[in-house]
Design an enzyme around this catalytic site. Structure first.
Site, PDB file in Angstrom:
ATOM      1  CD  GLU A   1      -3.348  -0.625   1.751  1.00 35.82           C
ATOM      2  OE1 GLU A   1      -3.797   0.096   2.627  1.00 35.82           O
ATOM      3  OE2 GLU A   1      -3.627  -1.832   1.640  1.00 35.82           O
TER       4      GLU A   1
ATOM      5  CE1 TYR B   1       0.032   3.605   5.447  1.00 32.88           C
ATOM      6  CE2 TYR B   1      -0.775   1.487   4.680  1.00 32.88           C
ATOM      7  CZ  TYR B   1      -1.018   2.757   5.168  1.00 32.88           C
ATOM      8  OH  TYR B   1      -2.316   3.186   5.370  1.00 32.88           O
TER       9      TYR B   1
ATOM     10  NE  ARG C   1      -3.056  -6.459   2.437  1.00 31.48           N
ATOM     11  CZ  ARG C   1      -3.812  -5.508   2.954  1.00 31.48           C
ATOM     12  NH1 ARG C   1      -3.734  -5.213   4.242  1.00 31.48           N
ATOM     13  NH2 ARG C   1      -4.663  -4.863   2.193  1.00 31.48           N
TER      14      ARG C   1
ATOM     15  CG  HIS D   1      -3.027   4.582   0.995  1.00 32.21           C
ATOM     16  ND1 HIS D   1      -4.286   4.016   0.952  1.00 32.21           N
ATOM     17  CD2 HIS D   1      -2.470   4.153   2.143  1.00 32.21           C
ATOM     18  CE1 HIS D   1      -4.471   3.281   2.032  1.00 32.21           C
ATOM     19  NE2 HIS D   1      -3.378   3.338   2.771  1.00 32.21           N
TER      20      HIS D   1
ATOM     21  CD  GLN E   1     -22.270   6.194   0.477  1.00 33.26           C
ATOM     22  OE1 GLN E   1     -22.633   5.478  -0.438  1.00 33.26           O
ATOM     23  NE2 GLN E   1     -23.099   6.986   1.107  1.00 33.26           N
TER      24      GLN E   1
HETATM   25  P1  FAD Z   1     -36.503   6.344  -0.789  1.00 31.66           P
HETATM   26  O1  FAD Z   1     -35.396   5.537  -1.272  1.00 31.66           O
HETATM   27  O2  FAD Z   1     -36.964   7.491  -1.596  1.00 31.66           O
HETATM   28  O3  FAD Z   1     -37.749   5.366  -0.541  1.00 31.66           O
HETATM   29  C1  FAD Z   1     -39.039   5.816  -0.228  1.00 31.66           C
HETATM   30  C2  FAD Z   1     -40.069   4.774  -0.661  1.00 31.66           C
HETATM   31  O4  FAD Z   1     -41.344   5.137  -0.158  1.00 31.66           O
HETATM   32  C3  FAD Z   1     -40.233   4.678  -2.165  1.00 31.66           C
HETATM   33  O5  FAD Z   1     -40.078   3.333  -2.578  1.00 31.66           O
HETATM   34  C4  FAD Z   1     -41.661   5.187  -2.428  1.00 31.66           C
HETATM   35  O6  FAD Z   1     -42.264   4.557  -3.528  1.00 31.66           O
HETATM   36  C5  FAD Z   1     -42.338   4.836  -1.113  1.00 31.66           C
HETATM   37  N1  FAD Z   1     -43.530   5.642  -0.792  1.00 31.66           N
HETATM   38  C6  FAD Z   1     -43.653   6.989  -0.788  1.00 31.66           C
HETATM   39  N2  FAD Z   1     -44.897   7.340  -0.399  1.00 31.66           N
HETATM   40  C7  FAD Z   1     -45.576   6.191  -0.144  1.00 31.66           C
HETATM   41  C8  FAD Z   1     -46.892   5.903   0.312  1.00 31.66           C
HETATM   42  N3  FAD Z   1     -47.783   6.857   0.617  1.00 31.66           N
HETATM   43  N4  FAD Z   1     -47.268   4.605   0.440  1.00 31.66           N
HETATM   44  C9  FAD Z   1     -46.387   3.618   0.159  1.00 31.66           C
HETATM   45  N5  FAD Z   1     -45.130   3.849  -0.269  1.00 31.66           N
HETATM   46  C10 FAD Z   1     -44.720   5.121  -0.407  1.00 31.66           C
HETATM   47  N6  FAD Z   1     -27.060   6.862  -1.572  1.00 31.66           N
HETATM   48  C11 FAD Z   1     -25.921   6.466  -1.038  1.00 31.66           C
HETATM   49  O7  FAD Z   1     -25.786   6.487   0.170  1.00 31.66           O
HETATM   50  N7  FAD Z   1     -24.897   6.011  -1.816  1.00 31.66           N
HETATM   51  C12 FAD Z   1     -25.004   5.955  -3.155  1.00 31.66           C
HETATM   52  O8  FAD Z   1     -24.054   5.545  -3.816  1.00 31.66           O
HETATM   53  C13 FAD Z   1     -26.201   6.366  -3.743  1.00 31.66           C
HETATM   54  N8  FAD Z   1     -26.350   6.346  -5.080  1.00 31.66           N
HETATM   55  C14 FAD Z   1     -27.514   6.759  -5.618  1.00 31.66           C
HETATM   56  C15 FAD Z   1     -27.652   6.742  -6.994  1.00 31.66           C
HETATM   57  C16 FAD Z   1     -28.835   7.136  -7.584  1.00 31.66           C
HETATM   58  C17 FAD Z   1     -28.947   7.129  -9.075  1.00 31.66           C
HETATM   59  C18 FAD Z   1     -29.920   7.538  -6.767  1.00 31.66           C
HETATM   60  C19 FAD Z   1     -31.217   7.946  -7.387  1.00 31.66           C
HETATM   61  C20 FAD Z   1     -29.786   7.575  -5.400  1.00 31.66           C
HETATM   62  C21 FAD Z   1     -28.575   7.206  -4.813  1.00 31.66           C
HETATM   63  N9  FAD Z   1     -28.384   7.257  -3.445  1.00 31.66           N
HETATM   64  C22 FAD Z   1     -27.227   6.826  -2.911  1.00 31.66           C
HETATM   65  C23 FAD Z   1     -29.386   7.865  -2.559  1.00 31.66           C
HETATM   66  C24 FAD Z   1     -30.163   6.828  -1.758  1.00 31.66           C
HETATM   67  O9  FAD Z   1     -30.693   5.866  -2.606  1.00 31.66           O
HETATM   68  C25 FAD Z   1     -31.219   7.542  -0.930  1.00 31.66           C
HETATM   69  O10 FAD Z   1     -30.595   8.398  -0.030  1.00 31.66           O
HETATM   70  C26 FAD Z   1     -32.092   6.552  -0.164  1.00 31.66           C
HETATM   71  O11 FAD Z   1     -32.737   5.682  -1.047  1.00 31.66           O
HETATM   72  C27 FAD Z   1     -33.136   7.278   0.670  1.00 31.66           C
HETATM   73  O12 FAD Z   1     -33.857   6.300   1.359  1.00 31.66           O
HETATM   74  P2  FAD Z   1     -35.320   6.490   1.883  1.00 31.66           P
HETATM   75  O13 FAD Z   1     -35.757   5.152   2.342  1.00 31.66           O
HETATM   76  O14 FAD Z   1     -35.360   7.592   2.850  1.00 31.66           O
HETATM   77  O15 FAD Z   1     -36.200   6.955   0.653  1.00 31.66           O
HETATM   78  P1  NAP Z   2     -27.178  16.873  -4.163  1.00 31.75           P
HETATM   79  O1  NAP Z   2     -25.867  16.250  -3.934  1.00 31.75           O
HETATM   80  O2  NAP Z   2     -27.730  17.771  -3.150  1.00 31.75           O
HETATM   81  O3  NAP Z   2     -27.081  17.633  -5.559  1.00 31.75           O
HETATM   82  C1  NAP Z   2     -28.112  18.361  -6.085  1.00 31.75           C
HETATM   83  C2  NAP Z   2     -27.605  19.179  -7.285  1.00 31.75           C
HETATM   84  O4  NAP Z   2     -28.670  19.911  -7.802  1.00 31.75           O
HETATM   85  C3  NAP Z   2     -26.504  20.113  -6.947  1.00 31.75           C
HETATM   86  O5  NAP Z   2     -25.521  20.009  -7.937  1.00 31.75           O
HETATM   87  C4  NAP Z   2     -27.167  21.492  -6.967  1.00 31.75           C
HETATM   88  O6  NAP Z   2     -26.134  22.316  -7.459  1.00 31.75           O
HETATM   89  C5  NAP Z   2     -28.336  21.295  -7.920  1.00 31.75           C
HETATM   90  N1  NAP Z   2     -29.544  22.033  -7.562  1.00 31.75           N
HETATM   91  C6  NAP Z   2     -30.137  22.141  -6.346  1.00 31.75           C
HETATM   92  N2  NAP Z   2     -31.251  22.891  -6.434  1.00 31.75           N
HETATM   93  C7  NAP Z   2     -31.385  23.255  -7.721  1.00 31.75           C
HETATM   94  C8  NAP Z   2     -32.329  24.028  -8.422  1.00 31.75           C
HETATM   95  N3  NAP Z   2     -33.382  24.567  -7.815  1.00 31.75           N
HETATM   96  N4  NAP Z   2     -32.148  24.217  -9.733  1.00 31.75           N
HETATM   97  C9  NAP Z   2     -31.103  23.662 -10.367  1.00 31.75           C
HETATM   98  N5  NAP Z   2     -30.167  22.946  -9.766  1.00 31.75           N
HETATM   99  C10 NAP Z   2     -30.296  22.723  -8.438  1.00 31.75           C
HETATM  100  O7  NAP Z   2     -28.271  15.763  -4.386  1.00 31.75           O
HETATM  101  P2  NAP Z   2     -28.356  14.525  -5.364  1.00 31.75           P
HETATM  102  O8  NAP Z   2     -27.343  14.517  -6.429  1.00 31.75           O
HETATM  103  O9  NAP Z   2     -29.785  14.535  -5.745  1.00 31.75           O
HETATM  104  O10 NAP Z   2     -28.079  13.306  -4.426  1.00 31.75           O
HETATM  105  C11 NAP Z   2     -28.949  12.996  -3.352  1.00 31.75           C
HETATM  106  C12 NAP Z   2     -28.200  12.278  -2.284  1.00 31.75           C
HETATM  107  O11 NAP Z   2     -27.872  10.977  -2.739  1.00 31.75           O
HETATM  108  C13 NAP Z   2     -26.923  13.004  -1.990  1.00 31.75           C
HETATM  109  O12 NAP Z   2     -27.000  13.589  -0.702  1.00 31.75           O
HETATM  110  C14 NAP Z   2     -25.877  11.968  -2.070  1.00 31.75           C
HETATM  111  O13 NAP Z   2     -25.191  11.843  -0.844  1.00 31.75           O
HETATM  112  C15 NAP Z   2     -26.570  10.667  -2.361  1.00 31.75           C
HETATM  113  N6  NAP Z   2     -25.819  10.027  -3.432  1.00 31.75           N
HETATM  114  C16 NAP Z   2     -24.590   9.576  -3.142  1.00 31.75           C
HETATM  115  C17 NAP Z   2     -23.830   9.004  -4.129  1.00 31.75           C
HETATM  116  C18 NAP Z   2     -22.456   8.483  -3.812  1.00 31.75           C
HETATM  117  O14 NAP Z   2     -21.762   8.060  -4.698  1.00 31.75           O
HETATM  118  N7  NAP Z   2     -22.034   8.478  -2.570  1.00 31.75           N
HETATM  119  C19 NAP Z   2     -24.307   8.915  -5.408  1.00 31.75           C
HETATM  120  C20 NAP Z   2     -25.569   9.399  -5.677  1.00 31.75           C
HETATM  121  C21 NAP Z   2     -26.314   9.961  -4.677  1.00 31.75           C
HETATM  122  P3  NAP Z   2     -26.256  23.881  -7.718  1.00 31.75           P
HETATM  123  O15 NAP Z   2     -27.126  24.375  -6.606  1.00 31.75           O
HETATM  124  O16 NAP Z   2     -24.871  24.400  -7.703  1.00 31.75           O
HETATM  125  O17 NAP Z   2     -26.859  23.999  -9.056  1.00 31.75           O
HETATM  126 FE1  SF4 Z   3     -17.985  -0.127   3.809  1.00 33.38          FE
HETATM  127 FE2  SF4 Z   3     -20.358  -1.126   4.464  1.00 33.38          FE
HETATM  128 FE3  SF4 Z   3     -20.082   0.266   2.203  1.00 33.38          FE
HETATM  129 FE4  SF4 Z   3     -19.035  -2.193   2.472  1.00 33.38          FE
HETATM  130  S1  SF4 Z   3     -21.195  -1.654   2.450  1.00 33.38           S
HETATM  131  S2  SF4 Z   3     -18.015  -0.423   1.616  1.00 33.38           S
HETATM  132  S3  SF4 Z   3     -18.395  -2.153   4.585  1.00 33.38           S
HETATM  133  S4  SF4 Z   3     -19.806   1.038   4.259  1.00 33.38           S
END
Ligand code: FAD
Ligand code: NAP
Ligand code: SF4
Length: 679
Positions: free
Chosen positions: A169, A171, A219, A257, A344
């Site tokens: 790594e 080190y 390692r 790293h 994460q």
């Molecule tokens: P949600 O995932 O939004 O789930 C809410 C659920 O409630 C939905 O299935 C909806 O249909 C249901 N629901 C709503 N209202 C009702 C109702 N009245 N009755 C029944 N069901 C209902 N996060 C990370 O940490 N790491 C990542 O790498 C990452 N990558 C992402 C990539 C993408 C493309 C996207 C879109 C998201 C990503 N996220 C990632 C974000 C992550 O998925 C969200 O933060 C997480 O899913 C939020 O969880 P939640 O359960 O609060 O809500």
């Molecule tokens: P986000 O990280 O908050 O990004 C939202 C983007 O939208 C920003 O670039 C913001 O930039 C823009 N925005 C906000 N309000 C706007 C408006 N009114 N008009 C136009 N642009 C606007 O949220 P997200 O990409 O939706 O992701 C949601 C969550 O999922 C994040 O918190 C993230 O942690 C998680 N996630 C994580 C990963 C991962 O790899 N770890 C991957 C996907 C998602 P400007 O305001 O500068 O335009």
């Molecule tokens: Fe780390 Fe858990 Fe994500 Fe695996 S799933 S990379 S152990 S945070």
């Protein structure tokens, strides 16, 4: 011992040195942060003991420095005296009582030490550390070798079954091995033989100090992935010399790293580097341990069956599921909570000097604090929303003995994870949905799909508690023309699979904007095709004379022209993960994605997306695109809350429903789990 294990190779005991390991599962070293403070020793013992009870064959601790100059951080973990060693007995006892074996990792940080006064082979600063090391004198080197031997003796005194000497790594030891960091002209530098001297001497002295009946794992850096690293030929010779010097097991290490090739993030194919391990295995007579992106038993078994290695090291998969080994051994593979390699809550935390945990298993590292005991009063509980927050609440509540109804508006579980899993490089997210599907079944949660439940229905059913995990919906910004047919939300594009043209603009450059851009430019799934992936990043497994195992990267052409936009004028991708953000930024750069910051969105029409710049919006530009994808953040869905509260129903909000800002699955799952522990 398992009578008829499902994966016979993985669960065959291994005689190594004077020790028998009960199976081939090694928990690889991972610095949790609990090593650094004496008062956390009991927490660390509980964390390891849970993994030992879960069936792991050999655990390797996080790294302990053999002296103060080897510290990774000021006052970081070290093992240099008997008082410190004595404290470790609570750890070794807990693991042994649980039937496991444990080795202590000795890690000298060298120029990666985040403290002034660090040492290395030569005075060359690491690109990822502001502190320049000083070149260690000949006397200093000899003393350091003594310190390694003494540290191993102390580990033996503390009750460990062995030590792992960290030689990879980038080190300290690795810094002597590679010409990149070793410019010495004395007997510790210059020729490959001289560069190897430190590693070999450390092993020889350590073996002499601890005797024959104590495991020494080394390692070994098998692919350095940095310019001017060792050649593979040199690494092979080193492996043979280490064997002769007294090493019992060679463990795989991949990448320094400071390497700019990803080695463990989720977009790296499973077992992407096992070819390197296989070549070492063929060259030595001692067991070799494979590592990196091995997270499920099928792939582990394949590696062992092919004879590419005799052991399998996993670190993060055992954070995610402490019962990984037991589940695999007893044919319950579908119950494994599979590590999705998101980094994460583990590596990102480690690099932010926070205690390591797991996005999927928030109990990791908190075994003594976050407990899910059987409930004394069974309640009837409704969970609304089957995203990560609702799923974690539902399965944990049901596991504690509550009666749980889970309502989901869509025809499947997963919430936003069901979108994430469709992004190239995020295929592992499928495993989480498989895990929760199985867990819902096992815990007896009543799942109601295609059910958009209303507040009136919930009130009618007289639940004791209602958990609102209704998540988020995409924010639709008020841009003139936002309802033009060329505009799609990220959910319409990715989940609904709507077709788009060859030129696309992405509004919003958060995590989702980056993921969506990758979805648009990457054809297929390179993470499922190791050869394609290696081409993409320039990793060479064939040429044994090539320094650092690197050649020119040959990324596949982008599937589309993509422009990624944000209103801020800060750097793109600043909010992405500490240890994974650079991979996303590099991937988009390789595909030629144009990034424009500091923009105002003026309007969308048949000509495309109109933007302006500058304090007075004096500069204008039209981006002629076929489609615009909106990734402008999200808003909470909490339509049911006020009616439930007005009716006096005990109501709890978790995940995106509670707060859309700064939401990620780590928070959603932790909130679900903590609420389940409380109700
Ligand atoms: P949600 O995932 O939004 O789930 C809410 C659920 O409630 C939905 O299935 C909806 O249909 C249901 N629901 C709503 N209202 C009702 C109702 N009245 N009755 C029944 N069901 C209902 N996060 C990370 O940490 N790491 C990542 O790498 C990452 N990558 C992402 C990539 C993408 C493309 C996207 C879109 C998201 C990503 N996220 C990632 C974000 C992550 O998925 C969200 O933060 C997480 O899913 C939020 O969880 P939640 O359960 O609060 O809500
Ligand atoms: P986000 O990280 O908050 O990004 C939202 C983007 O939208 C920003 O670039 C913001 O930039 C823009 N925005 C906000 N309000 C706007 C408006 N009114 N008009 C136009 N642009 C606007 O949220 P997200 O990409 O939706 O992701 C949601 C969550 O999922 C994040 O918190 C993230 O942690 C998680 N996630 C994580 C990963 C991962 O790899 N770890 C991957 C996907 C998602 P400007 O305001 O500068 O335009
Ligand atoms: Fe780390 Fe858990 Fe994500 Fe695996 S799933 S990379 S152990 S945070």
């Amino acid at each position: 011992m398992y009578s008829t294990p499902s994966y016979p190779q993985l669960f065959t005991p291994l005689e190594v040195g004077h020790t028998t390991l009960r199976n081939r599962v090694v928990m690889g070293s991972m610095h949790t942060g609990l090593e650094d403070r004496a008062w956390d020793t009991n927490r660390l013992a509980a964390y390891f003991a849970e993994r030992a009870r879960g069936g792991v064959g050999l655990i390797i601790t996080g790294g302990y420095a053999p002296n103060r100059t080897g510290w990774l951080l000021p006052f970081g973990a070290k093992l240099t005296n008997r008082t410190e060693a004595y404290r470790h007995r609570v750890i070794t006892r807990a693991v042994h009582e649980a039937g496991g074996r444990i080795a202590l990792q000795i890690l000298h940080a060298g120029r990666y030490a985040y403290v002034p006064g660090s040492v290395s082979a030569s005075s060359i600063k690491a690109p990822i550390n502001p502190f320049r090391p000083r070149a260690l004198s000949d006397r200093g080197i000899r003393r350091t070798i003594d310190d390694y031997a003494r540290c191993a003796e102390l580990a033996r005194f503390a009750g460990y079954d062995g030590v792992e000497i960290m030689g990879g790594e980038g080190y300290f030891i690795n810094q002597f091995l590679a010409p990149r960091t070793n410019r010495r002209t004395d007997r510790w530098g210059g020729s490959a033989e001289n560069r190897r001297r430190l590693a070999v001497e450390i092993v020889r002295r350590t073996r002499a100090a601890v005797g024959a009946d104590f495991l020494i794992v080394f390692r070994l850096s098998m692919a350095e992935l940095v310019e001017n690293g060792q050649t593979f030929d040199e690494i092979l010779t080193l492996a043979r010399e280490l064997e002769s010097a007294g090493v019992d097991i060679l463990n795989t290490d991949i990448g320094w790293h400071e390497a700019r090739v990803p080695t463990i993030v989720t977009s790296v194919p499973r077992a992407a580097f096992v070819e390197f391990t296989a070549k070492i295995t063929a060259a030595v007579g001692i067991p070799v341990c494979a590592s990196n992106r091995i997270n499920m038993p099928e792939i582990a078994e394949e590696i062992l069956t092919r004879g590419d290695a005799q052991l399998i090291s996993m670190a993060r998969p055992l954070l995610a599921d402490p019962e990984w080994a037991d589940k695999a051994a007893t044919g319950r593979t579908d119950e494994i909570n599979t590590c999705i390699a998101c980094n994460q809550a583990c590596l990102d935390h480690a690099f932010q000097h926070r205690t390591v945990s797991c996005l999927l298993n928030p109990r990791a590292g908190r075994e003594t604090e976050l407990t899910l005991l059987p409930t004394r009063r069974v309640k009837s509980i409704a969970v609304v929303g089957a995203g990560p927050a609702g799923l974690s609440a539902a399965v944990n509540l049901a596991e504690r003995g509550h009666r749980v109804d889970l309502f989901e508006a869509l025809d499947r579980i997963g919430g936003q994870f069901d979108i994430a899993r469709r992004i190239p490089g995020k295929e592992e997210f499928d495993e989480s949905i498989r895990y929760f599907t199985r867990k819902l079944d096992l815990t007896g949660v009543q799942v109601h799909l295609n059910t958009r439940v209303t507040a009136a229905e919930l009130i009618d059913r007289r639940y004791d508690e209602v958990v609102l995990a209704t998540g988020v919906r995409p924010r639709i910004p008020a841009i003139p023309g936002i309802d033009h047919p060329m505009v799609l939300s990220y959910a319409e594009l990715v989940r609904d699979g709507r077709a788009v043209g060859k030129r696309v603009a992405v509004i919003g450059a958060g995590g989702i904007g980056f993921d969506v851009s990758e979805y648009l430019v990457v054809d297929g799934h390179p993470a499922l095709k190791p050869d394609e992936w290696r081409e993409e990043w320039g990793v060479d497994t064939d040429d044994e004379q090539l320094r650092g195992q690197l050649r020119a990267a040959r990324p596949a052409p982008a599937a589309r022209e993509v422009v990624l936009l944000q209103r801020k004028d800060t750097a793109f991708g600043k909010g992405l993960g500490k240890t994974s953000g650079w991979v996303h930024r590099a991937a988009l750069k390789a595909k030629g994605v144009e990034q424009i910051g500091g923009v105002n969105y003026e309007r969308i029409d048949d000509a495309g997306l109109h933007i302006s710049f500058g304090p007075k919006r004096e500069q204008a530009r039209v981006i002629p695109v076929d489609n615009v994808i909106v990734c402008a953040g999200q808003e909470s869905v909490r339509d049911l809350e006020s009616e439930l509260i007005a009716a006096g129903v005990p109501t709890h909000l978790i995940g995106g429903a509670e707060l859309a800002a700064e939401l990620d699955a780590k928070r959603a799952i932790e909130q679900g789990t903590r609420l389940a522990a409380r109700l």
